[in-house]
Write an enzyme that holds these catalytic residues in place. Structure first.
Site, short mmCIF file in Angstrom:
data_model
loop_
_atom_site.label_atom_id
_atom_site.label_comp_id
_atom_site.label_asym_id
_atom_site.label_seq_id
_atom_site.Cartn_x
_atom_site.Cartn_y
_atom_site.Cartn_z
CG HIS A 267 -2.06 0.86 1.28
ND1 HIS A 267 -2.43 1.67 0.25
CD2 HIS A 267 -2.94 1.15 2.30
CE1 HIS A 267 -3.48 2.42 0.60
NE2 HIS A 267 -3.80 2.12 1.85
CG HIS A 306 -4.19 0.44 -8.29
ND1 HIS A 306 -5.54 0.36 -8.05
CD2 HIS A 306 -3.68 1.28 -7.35
CE1 HIS A 306 -5.84 1.13 -7.03
NE2 HIS A 306 -4.73 1.69 -6.57
CG ASP A 362 2.99 4.43 -3.93
OD1 ASP A 362 2.88 5.54 -3.41
OD2 ASP A 362 2.26 3.46 -3.62
N1 CMC Z 1 5.18 -6.89 -10.09
C1 CMC Z 1 5.13 -8.11 -10.66
N2 CMC Z 1 4.00 -8.84 -10.75
C2 CMC Z 1 2.89 -8.32 -10.23
C3 CMC Z 1 2.86 -7.05 -9.62
C4 CMC Z 1 4.06 -6.32 -9.57
N3 CMC Z 1 4.12 -5.11 -9.02
N4 CMC Z 1 1.61 -6.78 -9.19
C5 CMC Z 1 0.88 -7.84 -9.50
N5 CMC Z 1 1.65 -8.78 -10.14
C6 CMC Z 1 1.20 -10.06 -10.70
C7 CMC Z 1 0.96 -11.07 -9.61
O1 CMC Z 1 2.12 -11.83 -9.34
C8 CMC Z 1 -0.14 -11.90 -10.23
O2 CMC Z 1 0.43 -12.74 -11.20
P1 CMC Z 1 -0.11 -14.25 -11.41
O3 CMC Z 1 -1.51 -14.05 -11.94
O4 CMC Z 1 0.83 -14.87 -12.38
O5 CMC Z 1 -0.09 -14.88 -10.07
C9 CMC Z 1 -0.99 -10.88 -10.98
O6 CMC Z 1 -0.08 -9.83 -11.30
C10 CMC Z 1 -2.14 -10.32 -10.17
O7 CMC Z 1 -1.61 -9.86 -8.92
P2 CMC Z 1 -2.45 -9.72 -7.59
O8 CMC Z 1 -1.52 -9.76 -6.42
O9 CMC Z 1 -3.58 -10.72 -7.59
O10 CMC Z 1 -3.07 -8.28 -7.75
P3 CMC Z 1 -3.74 -7.44 -6.61
O11 CMC Z 1 -4.80 -6.67 -7.23
O12 CMC Z 1 -4.08 -8.30 -5.45
O13 CMC Z 1 -2.53 -6.51 -6.12
C11 CMC Z 1 -1.11 -4.69 -5.77
C12 CMC Z 1 -2.45 -5.14 -6.32
C13 CMC Z 1 -1.02 -3.17 -5.85
C14 CMC Z 1 -1.00 -5.10 -4.28
C15 CMC Z 1 0.03 -5.35 -6.60
O14 CMC Z 1 -0.06 -4.97 -7.95
C16 CMC Z 1 1.41 -5.06 -6.04
O15 CMC Z 1 1.87 -5.76 -5.15
N6 CMC Z 1 2.12 -4.00 -6.56
C17 CMC Z 1 3.41 -3.62 -6.04
C18 CMC Z 1 3.23 -2.79 -4.77
C19 CMC Z 1 2.72 -1.39 -5.09
O16 CMC Z 1 3.23 -0.71 -5.97
N7 CMC Z 1 1.72 -0.96 -4.31
C20 CMC Z 1 1.14 0.39 -4.43
C21 CMC Z 1 -0.28 0.34 -4.92
S1 CMC Z 1 -0.91 1.95 -5.42
C22 CMC Z 1 -0.89 2.94 -4.02
C23 CMC Z 1 -1.55 2.40 -2.81
O17 CMC Z 1 -2.54 1.67 -2.86
O18 CMC Z 1 -1.11 2.74 -1.74
#
Ligand code: CMC
Length: 429
Positions: A267, A306, A362
């Site tokens: 987050h 996201h 971010d």
């Molecule tokens: N790098 C590489 N792979 C990723 C990433 C990433 N940053 N984000 C998601 N994936 C992949 C993940 O491994 C999964 O792949 P697979 O289907 O093969 O297992 C797929 O994409 C879907 O991921 P998810 O975890 O189910 O997606 P989510 O909606 O639960 O997660 C998220 C959203 C923001 C937590 C995630 O994209 C992430 O961890 N990003 C990096 C951390 C980040 O930048 N966070 C800030 C978010 S914006 C500001 C805020 O909210 O504060």
């Protein structure tokens, strides 16, 4: 056309009509669907709230597919260009843009409450020199609850408004003191003649000069960043805010809980993680190798992806432009080249394209913060300051929402069924 959903339960052959309103069915309507009269009824399973609306809100509209973000109907792009952080905070809390007298009075009230009780300062002095700023912020905001016991009267509108002024006012002061504490610098008292962000820079950076004058470009850039971070509908920390305050807890402990949720690297903690990642990559030539490791599942590309935006994050676009304005004053942050190359490769790579992973808010914000000489460890605190306006706006809305009850999700119990206690000496290893 009837706005209903017909569900046929193939276990019993029975059919049910559920009302649909604005594309939503009520989860409680599933409860009538029973296998037998003793059955509890159907529930929806939704870890991570992927497809569950927990409230009705008129504050922030987010359309992830089209990359749209609006506060109270106003596009984020227009607010970032034409408004100020405190005006946006007013908009979030009150629902309309203020008139001139309303804005003057709002700014006065917030700035008046930027002072901290001297004992809060003493409280903060107790933290170790290397305490993480988010840990200090979470604890100190929570501790405000002990200074303002009147805040527990959450059912009274005037009392709630007073806490709104106090929280938006004091969060910036606490944030700056988390930095000064680590540096061993004396705390700087707020200067209410400066803008909200100008005063924050004053409290962060003033040393021996009699009066601190913020650089107008940096002050404006910070204001834009604060506007972009002010609210983002039902994200992890806002959900925590609403969940905690649904028990009628006071807003200080609720904001402390929300800030704790924000601190995680998935987050708000991502801005700090992005900078650490860019430093670890170090140079453009190491980018392809890093992308390979991300694709192999070794780590995530921080600042990418996201839950809701599956096209682009409109905040990232504005932040990227703001970065260049800041670099004109501070000089270019060399890590911008690494970030641009990461973005370029990722946006062409099937792994990221297929998963709809784009730079989020971010990805570029940390580069601006670093150029403005904020230490990396304070980046998430810089997110928490403006998000406090969103948290309290959501809280104010929740408190008059007659449908809201204590947050109490259900679970699917998957543990052991009843069994008899085994005395210690009879248990096998
Ligand atoms: N790098 C590489 N792979 C990723 C990433 C990433 N940053 N984000 C998601 N994936 C992949 C993940 O491994 C999964 O792949 P697979 O289907 O093969 O297992 C797929 O994409 C879907 O991921 P998810 O975890 O189910 O997606 P989510 O909606 O639960 O997660 C998220 C959203 C923001 C937590 C995630 O994209 C992430 O961890 N990003 C990096 C951390 C980040 O930048 N966070 C800030 C978010 S914006 C500001 C805020 O909210 O504060």
């Amino acid at each position: 056309m009837s706005e209903t959903l017909t569900i046929k339960d193939n276990r019993t052959g029975k059919q049910y009509d559920l009302d649909i309103s604005h594309g939503i069915i009520r989860a409680i309507d599933l409860r009538q669907i029973k296998n037998n009269p003793d059955d509890f009824g159907l529930m929806a399973y939704d870890p991570g709230f992927d497809n569950t609306a927990s409230c009705k809100s008129a504050i922030t509209e987010l359309d992830g597919a089209r990359g749209i973000l609006r506060y109270r109907g106003y596009p984020i792009e227009q607010l970032a260009e034409k408004s100020t952080f405190l005006e946006v905070a007013y908009l979030l809390v009150h629902g309309e843009l203020p008139t001139k007298p309303q804005l003057t009075s709002w700014v006065h009230n917030v700035m008046y409450h930027t002072q901290l009780h001297e004992k809060t300062k003493k409280f903060m002095e107790g933290f170790h020199y290397d305490a993480h700023p988010m840990g200090m912020l979470v604890s100190t905001v929570g501790a405000l609850s002990t200074f303002y016991p009147d805040a527990r009267n959450v059912n009274d509108f005037e009392t709630r408004m007073l806490q709104v002024y106090r929280l938006i006012g004091k969060i910036a002061t606490i944030a700056s003191y988390t930095y000064r504490n680590g540096m061993g610098f004396p705390y700087v008292y707020p200067d209410a003649t400066l803008s909200y962000t100008g005063n924050f820079l004053n409290m962060m950076y003033r040393l021996s000069e009699p009066r601190y004058q913020p650089d107008p470009v940096l002050e404006h850039a910070l204001d834009v960043l604060f506007i972009l971070h002010a609210d983002h509908e039902q994200n992890c920390s806002t959900n925590a805010m609403r969940s905690i305050s649904s028990s009628m807890a006071d807003p200080y402990v609720s904001v402390a809980g929300a800030a704790a949720a924000l601190s995680g690297p998935l987050h708000g903690g991502a801005n700090e993680a992005v900078l650490r990642m860019l430093n670890e990559i170090g140079s453009v030539k190491h980018v392809p190798d890093y992308i390979k490791r991300v694709k192999a599942g070794e780590m995530r590309l921080m600042g990418f992806g996201h839950r809701v935006y599956k096209n682009y994050d409109p905040r990232a676009k504005i932040i990227k432009q703001t970065a260049y304005q800041v670099f004109e004053v501070t000089g270019k942050n060399p890590l911008i080249d690494v970030a641009l190359e990461l973005e370029r490769i990722a946006l062409e790579d099937g792994y990221f394209v297929d998963r709809k992973l784009y730079p989020n808010v971010d990805f570029y914000s940390g580069l601006i913060y670093e150029a403005m000489e904020f230490p990396t460890s304070i980046f998430t605190v810089l997110f928490a300051i403006p998000r406090t306006a969103g948290w309290v706006a959501q809280w104010m809305e929740q408190m008059v929402d007659g449908e809201q009850r204590i947050a109490r999700p259900r679970q699917e119990y998957v543990g052991s069924r009843q069994r008899d206690f085994v005395p210690l000496e009879e248990r096998s290893s």
